[in-house]
Write a protein that holds these residues in place. Structure first.
Motif, short mmCIF file in Angstrom:
data_model
loop_
_atom_site.label_atom_id
_atom_site.label_comp_id
_atom_site.label_asym_id
_atom_site.label_seq_id
_atom_site.Cartn_x
_atom_site.Cartn_y
_atom_site.Cartn_z
N PRO A 17 -75.71 -45.92 54.03
CA PRO A 17 -75.60 -45.34 52.70
C PRO A 17 -75.85 -43.83 52.76
CG PRO A 17 -77.71 -46.45 52.93
CD PRO A 17 -76.93 -46.74 54.18
N HIS A 18 -74.87 -43.06 52.31
CA HIS A 18 -75.03 -41.61 52.36
C HIS A 18 -75.55 -41.04 51.05
CE1 HIS A 18 -74.28 -37.37 53.04
NE2 HIS A 18 -74.05 -37.64 54.32
N ASP A 19 -74.85 -41.34 49.96
CA ASP A 19 -75.27 -40.83 48.64
C ASP A 19 -75.35 -41.98 47.64
OD1 ASP A 19 -75.10 -38.33 49.79
OD2 ASP A 19 -73.92 -37.46 48.17
N PRO A 20 -76.28 -41.90 46.68
CA PRO A 20 -76.32 -42.86 45.57
C PRO A 20 -75.87 -42.19 44.27
CG PRO A 20 -78.48 -41.90 45.82
CD PRO A 20 -77.55 -41.13 46.75
N ALA A 21 -75.48 -43.00 43.32
CA ALA A 21 -75.17 -42.52 41.96
C ALA A 21 -75.45 -43.66 41.00
CB ALA A 21 -73.72 -42.07 41.84
N VAL A 22 -76.04 -43.34 39.85
CA VAL A 22 -76.37 -44.38 38.89
C VAL A 22 -75.66 -44.08 37.57
CG1 VAL A 22 -78.48 -43.19 38.15
CG2 VAL A 22 -78.26 -45.65 37.77
N GLY A 23 -75.10 -45.13 36.96
CA GLY A 23 -74.40 -44.98 35.69
C GLY A 23 -75.31 -45.24 34.51
N GLY A 24 -74.76 -45.05 33.32
CA GLY A 24 -75.53 -45.26 32.11
C GLY A 24 -75.99 -46.69 31.92
N TRP A 80 -83.25 -43.06 42.40
CA TRP A 80 -82.65 -43.86 43.46
C TRP A 80 -82.40 -43.00 44.68
CZ3 TRP A 80 -82.23 -49.04 43.44
CH2 TRP A 80 -82.41 -49.69 42.21
N LEU A 81 -82.61 -43.61 45.84
CA LEU A 81 -82.49 -42.93 47.12
C LEU A 81 -81.55 -43.71 48.02
CD1 LEU A 81 -86.36 -42.81 47.76
CD2 LEU A 81 -85.05 -41.13 46.44
N ALA A 82 -80.71 -43.00 48.76
CA ALA A 82 -79.95 -43.63 49.84
C ALA A 82 -80.75 -43.40 51.12
CB ALA A 82 -78.56 -43.02 49.96
N LEU A 83 -81.24 -44.48 51.72
CA LEU A 83 -82.10 -44.37 52.91
C LEU A 83 -81.22 -44.44 54.15
CD1 LEU A 83 -85.02 -46.67 51.69
CD2 LEU A 83 -84.76 -44.21 51.41
N SER A 84 -80.55 -43.33 54.42
CA SER A 84 -79.62 -43.28 55.55
C SER A 84 -80.34 -43.55 56.86
CB SER A 84 -78.95 -41.90 55.62
OG SER A 84 -78.17 -41.66 54.47
N GLY A 85 -79.68 -44.30 57.71
CA GLY A 85 -80.25 -44.62 59.01
C GLY A 85 -81.00 -45.92 59.06
N THR A 86 -81.23 -46.54 57.89
CA THR A 86 -81.99 -47.79 57.86
C THR A 86 -81.27 -48.90 57.09
OG1 THR A 86 -83.22 -47.20 55.84
CG2 THR A 86 -84.16 -46.50 57.96
N SER A 87 -80.03 -48.65 56.65
CA SER A 87 -79.24 -49.64 55.91
C SER A 87 -79.96 -50.13 54.66
CB SER A 87 -78.90 -50.84 56.81
OG SER A 87 -78.13 -50.43 57.91
N ARG A 88 -80.57 -49.19 53.93
CA ARG A 88 -81.32 -49.55 52.73
C ARG A 88 -81.07 -48.54 51.61
NH1 ARG A 88 -84.40 -51.45 57.00
NH2 ARG A 88 -85.72 -53.27 56.58
N LEU A 89 -81.32 -48.99 50.38
CA LEU A 89 -81.46 -48.12 49.24
C LEU A 89 -82.92 -48.14 48.83
CD1 LEU A 89 -78.40 -49.14 47.00
CD2 LEU A 89 -78.54 -47.25 48.63
N GLY A 90 -83.36 -47.09 48.15
CA GLY A 90 -84.75 -47.04 47.69
C GLY A 90 -84.82 -46.69 46.21
N LYS A 91 -85.85 -47.22 45.57
CA LYS A 91 -86.07 -46.98 44.15
C LYS A 91 -87.52 -46.57 43.92
CE LYS A 91 -86.74 -50.50 41.42
NZ LYS A 91 -86.53 -51.71 40.59
#
Length: 326
Positions: A40-47, A311-322
């Motif tokens: 995951p490189h970048d995250p984006a959150v909608g309304g 929200w975070l894209a945790l690149s290198g670990t195949s995870r997202l973070g909140k």
């Protein structure tokens, strides 16, 4: 002599980062992505609170429903397109930059259908997308240009950054209608007139500064991560004043992704320490939040103001973070 020494030391306090930093009660909640080798490189959150992200390595656009934990993958029409930056438009559509093929992509969240749009030859590696008044703006890092694309007419235009090898990187909207860009290959910020497309360069005081990502607060002050020197910096366009604070992780901490949280604090990543830093603009105090899984690099941060979370894209670990802020 002593009084002069004290005055000089006081002037240095912000630059040296001497305001006490401590552990934060906040935590990073991780979401494991199911695809093997997901990046995951970048995250984006909608309304609606749905989180979208680019899986750059596998060329998928991902969708996470935080309410259920369900993750859905959408393959990009062109294989190996290398989706990089991502943003959710006001109408809910999801736009991303296909960095390896010189295109923009639009995903319809209702159907999952993706349409790709070619950019001018000069925009061979589109980087960070931005939506302003229905127009998609974007940086093109290695090509040293920036541009805009009109989804209604499919017309695209690009401009070359005046300084060579400026590496235009992060891009954000400002309250006055202008657009700011971090010129990562230089010690400069850029201000774009969104009507004419003209860019004005602003030199940072330190020649070794390398701003990578940036945000603009409600008063128009520009905040940037100085990746090369390990500083958080700010620039006030009205007064011309610069300020900077040494990151808790020190000169080699490599500040990267940055955002302004709903509570007003600046959150940014230290790429080499595995920590998120929360900076209180009013008090100057900082807190550090350790990312649980080692090896995580947060290249970009997305804010959900409605639900008070980031929200975070945790690149290198195949995870997202909140991070829940309340």
């Amino acid at each position: 002599m002593l009084s002069q020494y004290i005055r000089n030391l006081t002037k240095l306090v912000p630059a040296l980062g001497l305001i006490a930093a401590g552990a934060s009660p906040l935590v990073v909640i991780e979401y494991q992505l199911p695809r093997s080798g997901a990046f995951p490189h970048d995250p984006a959150v909608g309304g609606d609170g749905i989180v979208w992200y680019t899986d750059q390595q596998n060329s998928f656009i991902g969708r996470l429903d935080p309410a259920t934990g369900k993750i859905t993958d959408y393959p990009t029409p062109t294989p190996a397109s290398g989706p990089h930056g991502i943003v959710v438009a006001p109408d809910g559509s999801v736009w991303y930059t296909a960095q390896r093929i010189g295109k923009l992509g639009r995903l319809d969240p209702k159907t999952g259908h993706i349409e790709e749009y070619s950019l001018p030859a000069a925009a061979r590696d589109p980087h960070t997308p931005l939506i302003r008044k229905g127009i998609v703006w974007f940086t093109v890092q290695q090509s040293n240009v920036y541009g805009r694309f009109d989804p209604r007419t499919h017309d695209a235009r690009v401009w070359t950054v005046p300084t060579g090898r400026a590496l235009p990187y992060g891009m954000v909207n400002a309250p006055d209608g202008s657009i700011w860009v971090a010129l990562f290959g230089t010690n400069k910020l850029g201000r774009i007139d969104a009507e004419s497309g003209a860019l004005r360069e602003i030199n940072l005081p330190q020649s070794g500064a390398r701003p990578r990502r940036l945000v603009v607060d409600e008063s128009g002050v520009v905040w940037y991560s100085d990746f090369a020197r390990g500083y958080l910096g700010s620039y006030n366009p009205r007064t011309g004043a610069f300020k900077e604070w040494l990151s808790p992780g020190g000169a080699s901490s490599a500040p990267y992704g940055i955002a302004i949280a709903p509570d007003g604090r600046i959150f940014y990543d230290e790429a080499r320490s595995g920590s998120i830093v929360a900076f209180d603009r009013k008090s100057g105090q900082v807190e550090t939040i350790k990312i649980p899984t080692p090896g995580s690099i947060v290249r970009n941060i997305s804010v959900d103001s409605t639900r008070s979370r980031i929200w975070l894209a945790l690149s290198g670990t195949s995870r997202l973070g909140k991070i829940e802020l309340k």
